[in-house]
Design a protein around this motif. Structure first.
Motif, PDB file in Angstrom:
ATOM      1  N   GLY A   7     -61.161 -32.240 -17.860  1.00 22.48           N
ATOM      2  CA  GLY A   7     -60.930 -32.257 -16.441  1.00 22.48           C
ATOM      3  C   GLY A   7     -61.973 -31.682 -15.481  1.00 22.48           C
ATOM      4  N   THR A   8     -62.731 -30.502 -16.220  1.00 20.49           N
ATOM      5  CA  THR A   8     -63.845 -30.023 -15.471  1.00 20.49           C
ATOM      6  C   THR A   8     -64.998 -30.866 -15.352  1.00 20.49           C
ATOM      7  OG1 THR A   8     -63.027 -27.582 -16.366  1.00 20.49           O
ATOM      8  CG2 THR A   8     -65.448 -28.141 -15.521  1.00 20.49           C
ATOM      9  N   VAL A   9     -65.146 -31.734 -16.327  1.00 20.24           N
ATOM     10  CA  VAL A   9     -66.277 -32.806 -16.199  1.00 20.24           C
ATOM     11  C   VAL A   9     -65.981 -33.819 -15.139  1.00 20.24           C
ATOM     12  CG1 VAL A   9     -67.318 -34.653 -17.321  1.00 20.24           C
ATOM     13  CG2 VAL A   9     -67.194 -32.605 -18.685  1.00 20.24           C
ATOM     14  N   LEU A  10     -64.744 -34.199 -15.062  1.00 18.06           N
ATOM     15  CA  LEU A  10     -64.534 -35.156 -13.898  1.00 18.06           C
ATOM     16  C   LEU A  10     -64.630 -34.580 -12.504  1.00 18.06           C
ATOM     17  CD1 LEU A  10     -61.145 -36.891 -15.405  1.00 18.06           C
ATOM     18  CD2 LEU A  10     -63.642 -37.823 -15.457  1.00 18.06           C
ATOM     19  N   ALA A  11     -64.322 -33.098 -12.545  1.00 19.68           N
ATOM     20  CA  ALA A  11     -64.405 -32.548 -11.239  1.00 19.68           C
ATOM     21  C   ALA A  11     -65.587 -32.223 -10.702  1.00 19.68           C
ATOM     22  CB  ALA A  11     -63.556 -31.287 -11.335  1.00 19.68           C
TER      23      ALA A  11
ATOM     24  N   ASP B 120     -64.879 -26.863  -6.527  1.00 19.93           N
ATOM     25  CA  ASP B 120     -64.978 -27.148  -5.220  1.00 19.93           C
ATOM     26  C   ASP B 120     -65.695 -26.027  -4.432  1.00 19.93           C
ATOM     27  OD1 ASP B 120     -64.206 -29.831  -5.157  1.00 19.93           O
ATOM     28  OD2 ASP B 120     -62.459 -29.381  -4.656  1.00 19.93           O
ATOM     29  N   GLN B 121     -65.769 -24.664  -4.905  1.00 25.28           N
ATOM     30  CA  GLN B 121     -66.052 -23.433  -4.178  1.00 25.28           C
ATOM     31  C   GLN B 121     -67.433 -23.307  -4.675  1.00 25.28           C
ATOM     32  OE1 GLN B 121     -63.011 -20.948  -5.281  1.00 25.28           O
ATOM     33  NE2 GLN B 121     -61.771 -20.983  -3.203  1.00 25.28           N
ATOM     34  N   LEU B 122     -67.989 -23.991  -5.719  1.00 27.27           N
ATOM     35  CA  LEU B 122     -69.291 -23.645  -6.317  1.00 27.27           C
ATOM     36  C   LEU B 122     -70.244 -24.068  -5.335  1.00 27.27           C
ATOM     37  CD1 LEU B 122     -68.809 -25.013  -9.938  1.00 27.27           C
ATOM     38  CD2 LEU B 122     -69.094 -22.823  -9.326  1.00 27.27           C
ATOM     39  N   PRO B 123     -71.555 -23.464  -5.531  1.00 21.36           N
ATOM     40  CA  PRO B 123     -72.629 -23.935  -4.751  1.00 21.36           C
ATOM     41  C   PRO B 123     -73.149 -25.038  -5.355  1.00 21.36           C
ATOM     42  CG  PRO B 123     -73.360 -22.001  -6.017  1.00 21.36           C
ATOM     43  CD  PRO B 123     -71.744 -22.168  -6.457  1.00 21.36           C
ATOM     44  N   ASN B 124     -74.091 -25.503  -4.842  1.00 24.73           N
ATOM     45  CA  ASN B 124     -74.873 -26.848  -5.340  1.00 24.73           C
ATOM     46  C   ASN B 124     -75.554 -26.398  -6.715  1.00 24.73           C
ATOM     47  OD1 ASN B 124     -74.577 -28.406  -3.217  1.00 24.73           O
ATOM     48  ND2 ASN B 124     -76.249 -27.595  -1.916  1.00 24.73           N
ATOM     49  N   ILE B 125     -75.066 -27.329  -7.785  1.00 25.22           N
ATOM     50  CA  ILE B 125     -75.622 -27.169  -8.981  1.00 25.22           C
ATOM     51  C   ILE B 125     -76.755 -28.181  -9.428  1.00 25.22           C
ATOM     52  CG2 ILE B 125     -74.824 -26.936 -11.561  1.00 25.22           C
ATOM     53  CD1 ILE B 125     -73.558 -24.931  -9.840  1.00 25.22           C
ATOM     54  N   ASP B 126     -77.795 -27.918 -10.172  1.00 20.16           N
ATOM     55  CA  ASP B 126     -78.650 -29.060 -10.451  1.00 20.16           C
ATOM     56  C   ASP B 126     -78.289 -29.369 -11.864  1.00 20.16           C
ATOM     57  OD1 ASP B 126     -80.678 -28.479  -8.328  1.00 20.16           O
ATOM     58  OD2 ASP B 126     -80.772 -26.423  -8.813  1.00 20.16           O
ATOM     59  N   CYS B 127     -77.975 -28.554 -12.911  1.00 25.06           N
ATOM     60  CA  CYS B 127     -77.525 -29.222 -13.975  1.00 25.06           C
ATOM     61  C   CYS B 127     -76.581 -28.422 -14.836  1.00 25.06           C
ATOM     62  CB  CYS B 127     -78.971 -29.227 -14.893  1.00 25.06           C
ATOM     63  SG  CYS B 127     -79.637 -27.498 -15.032  1.00 25.06           S
ATOM     64  N   VAL B 128     -76.173 -28.932 -15.746  1.00 26.44           N
ATOM     65  CA  VAL B 128     -74.904 -28.424 -16.937  1.00 26.44           C
ATOM     66  C   VAL B 128     -75.583 -28.443 -18.303  1.00 26.44           C
ATOM     67  CG1 VAL B 128     -72.745 -28.369 -17.466  1.00 26.44           C
ATOM     68  CG2 VAL B 128     -73.147 -29.063 -15.128  1.00 26.44           C
ATOM     69  N   LEU B 129     -75.315 -27.328 -19.004  1.00 27.96           N
ATOM     70  CA  LEU B 129     -75.908 -27.217 -20.459  1.00 27.96           C
ATOM     71  C   LEU B 129     -74.503 -27.358 -21.105  1.00 27.96           C
ATOM     72  CD1 LEU B 129     -78.558 -24.396 -20.224  1.00 27.96           C
ATOM     73  CD2 LEU B 129     -78.913 -26.759 -19.653  1.00 27.96           C
TER      74      LEU B 129
ATOM     75  N   MET C 176     -70.241 -38.700 -22.649  1.00 30.37           N
ATOM     76  CA  MET C 176     -70.265 -38.273 -21.349  1.00 30.37           C
ATOM     77  C   MET C 176     -70.394 -39.534 -20.399  1.00 30.37           C
ATOM     78  SD  MET C 176     -70.665 -34.989 -21.418  1.00 30.37           S
ATOM     79  CE  MET C 176     -71.166 -34.716 -19.514  1.00 30.37           C
ATOM     80  N   SER C 177     -70.962 -40.704 -20.879  1.00 34.43           N
ATOM     81  CA  SER C 177     -71.220 -41.912 -20.102  1.00 34.43           C
ATOM     82  C   SER C 177     -69.821 -42.417 -19.878  1.00 34.43           C
ATOM     83  CB  SER C 177     -72.228 -42.985 -20.798  1.00 34.43           C
ATOM     84  OG  SER C 177     -73.473 -42.482 -21.044  1.00 34.43           O
ATOM     85  N   ASN C 178     -69.056 -42.421 -20.923  1.00 40.26           N
ATOM     86  CA  ASN C 178     -67.716 -43.043 -20.940  1.00 40.26           C
ATOM     87  C   ASN C 178     -66.750 -42.090 -19.963  1.00 40.26           C
ATOM     88  OD1 ASN C 178     -68.106 -45.041 -22.657  1.00 40.26           O
ATOM     89  ND2 ASN C 178     -67.383 -43.760 -24.373  1.00 40.26           N
ATOM     90  N   THR C 179     -67.185 -40.897 -19.554  1.00 45.52           N
ATOM     91  CA  THR C 179     -66.536 -40.121 -18.789  1.00 45.52           C
ATOM     92  C   THR C 179     -66.906 -40.496 -17.270  1.00 45.52           C
ATOM     93  OG1 THR C 179     -66.283 -38.525 -20.517  1.00 45.52           O
ATOM     94  CG2 THR C 179     -65.538 -37.730 -18.227  1.00 45.52           C
ATOM     95  N   GLY C 180     -68.011 -41.120 -17.018  1.00 43.12           N
ATOM     96  CA  GLY C 180     -68.294 -41.335 -15.825  1.00 43.12           C
ATOM     97  C   GLY C 180     -69.728 -40.682 -15.342  1.00 43.12           C
ATOM     98  N   CYS C 181     -70.068 -39.984 -16.306  1.00 44.58           N
ATOM     99  CA  CYS C 181     -71.398 -39.261 -16.133  1.00 44.58           C
ATOM    100  C   CYS C 181     -72.788 -40.088 -16.104  1.00 44.58           C
ATOM    101  CB  CYS C 181     -71.646 -38.038 -16.598  1.00 44.58           C
ATOM    102  SG  CYS C 181     -70.338 -36.763 -16.384  1.00 44.58           S
ATOM    103  N   THR C 182     -73.538 -40.292 -15.319  1.00 44.48           N
ATOM    104  CA  THR C 182     -74.711 -41.223 -15.453  1.00 44.48           C
ATOM    105  C   THR C 182     -76.100 -40.347 -15.453  1.00 44.48           C
ATOM    106  OG1 THR C 182     -75.066 -41.094 -12.937  1.00 44.48           O
ATOM    107  CG2 THR C 182     -73.553 -42.862 -13.724  1.00 44.48           C
ATOM    108  N   ASN C 183     -76.185 -39.261 -15.215  1.00 48.52           N
ATOM    109  CA  ASN C 183     -77.397 -38.580 -15.499  1.00 48.52           C
ATOM    110  C   ASN C 183     -77.509 -37.555 -16.457  1.00 48.52           C
ATOM    111  OD1 ASN C 183     -79.938 -37.318 -14.795  1.00 48.52           O
ATOM    112  ND2 ASN C 183     -79.529 -36.548 -12.870  1.00 48.52           N
ATOM    113  N   VAL C 184     -77.544 -38.071 -17.729  1.00 47.43           N
ATOM    114  CA  VAL C 184     -77.296 -37.542 -19.175  1.00 47.43           C
ATOM    115  C   VAL C 184     -78.451 -37.460 -19.870  1.00 47.43           C
ATOM    116  CG1 VAL C 184     -75.789 -36.953 -21.154  1.00 47.43           C
ATOM    117  CG2 VAL C 184     -74.739 -37.975 -18.803  1.00 47.43           C
TER     118      VAL C 184
END
Length: 344
Positions: free
Chosen positions: A146-150, A125-134, A171-179
């Motif tokens: 847990g981190t993916v969910l957060a 929650d303290q992170l700045p805006n993030i565009d992408c994750v590798l 990733m999709s099953n975890t709820g991520c839509t932009n993969v």
């Protein structure tokens, strides 16, 4: 827009895939053996993790100044080490995370498994805006549920996840839509506005999260190619011939993050984890201008003394008469700019 292996040089080494299972193409690879795993598990450790008071002196955790991430540096790459293989990186108008793990344990359970001995310098929650994750691969110390969910809860579909082949379904099953799922040497244009290319590139490793899913997901390293700067993330890897190809095709890199820890004993871990000497080889192979050592100082995953990766790295850099600033270690939470005209 993606490019495929067919669009690239025919001599670029590809992963071997058979019946949905991936295999390393490298002569340097050896499959993990149960007998060696058992011997490793029961051998004594020289890690010697000290008290929190001592750790605060030897591995201090810095409270980060996230105001520095309000905009990309005009020159250079901004970097903050969160811990282990997790870095916060900013270049050419894009901000990204690598292999984020903010949980206390790298385990399927938060009540069992290896616990971090250095805390994260911040929360999700303290992170700045993030565009992408590798994401480099699916081991628990690199892909944390847990981190993916957060992250998904905070950023939603504004956050793009770049993952190796075979991981999109998880990733999709975890709820991520932009993969975006890529295999080695495939490229993706992150956005027309940013002019950033994200490229999946080889490494030598393996994947597993449960009893029956061994190597159903590929492992990868990542290149981020911007209009002015280039960033390389090695992920988790043993040493292999692929790094010379990466350097030839995409180098030099302004900044690279390369693993230096979790390497002893070599008779067990050499195929899957580089030691500091091999990390420096990667640094030179990929033509990295500056590299930061990661994958150490956070979780006790192997048997070497907890500060040895940092010490051995400095020794190797000195032995090869490289600039001391060419391959460095940093403190958790410290925000620096690397490769700029006025590094800050």
């Amino acid at each position: 827009m993606d490019t495929t292996a067919e669009d690239l040089d025919l001599d670029l080494v590809q992963p071997v895939e058979s019946k949905g299972i991936f295999h390393n193409p490298w002569e340097t690879w050896q499959e993990p053996q149960l007998s060696k795993l058992l011997k490793f598990m029961f051998m004594s450790s020289e890690a010697n993790i000290p008290s929190k008071e001592e750790l605060d002196k030897t591995l201090p955790v810095i409270k980060p100044d996230f105001s520095k991430f309000a905009s990309s540096p005009t020159s250079g790459v901004r970097h903050m080490w969160v811990g282990h293989a997790t870095s916060l990186v900013q270049l050419d108008g894009i901000t990204l995370l690598t292999d984020p793990i903010f949980s206390d344990r790298c385990s399927p359970f938060q009540w069992l498994g290896e616990k971090r001995y250095r805390p994260t310098p911040c929360t999700v929650d303290q992170l700045p805006n993030i565009d992408c994750v590798l994401i480099s691969h699916n081991h628990y110390d690199h892909l944390d549920y847990g981190t993916v969910l957060a992250l998904n809860r905070r950023f939603g579909d504004k956050l793009r996840w770049y993952v190796p082949k075979g991981l999109k379904t998880w990733m999709s099953n975890t709820g991520c839509t932009n993969v975006v799922e890529l295999s080695w040497w495939q490229e993706h244009i992150h956005s027309d506005q940013s002019e950033i290319r994200i490229v999946s590139t080889p490494c030598q490793h393996w994947c597993k999260r449960s009893l029956n899913d061994t190597n159903k997901v590929l492992w990868t390293s990542w290149c981020v190619i911007g209009p002015k700067h280039k960033f390389y993330f090695a992920g988790d890897t043993g040493y292999c011939a692929g790094f010379k190809q990466i350097g030839k095709r995409y180098g030099p890199f302004t900044l690279s993050t390369i693993p230096i820890g979790a390497y002893n004993p070599r008779w067990f871990l050499a195929p899957q984890h580089v030691d500091p000497e091999e990390a420096v080889k990667i640094h030179m192979d990929i033509k990295s201008q500056t590299s930061v050592g990661i994958h150490w100082g956070t979780f006790r995953l192997s048997k070497e003394f907890y500060l040895e990766p940092k010490q051995k790295l400095a020794e190797e850099v000195k032995k090869l008469e490289l600039s001391p600033s060419s391959f460095i270690t940093v403190q958790h939470g410290d925000v620096i700019v690397i490769g700029g005209n006025n590094e800050q």
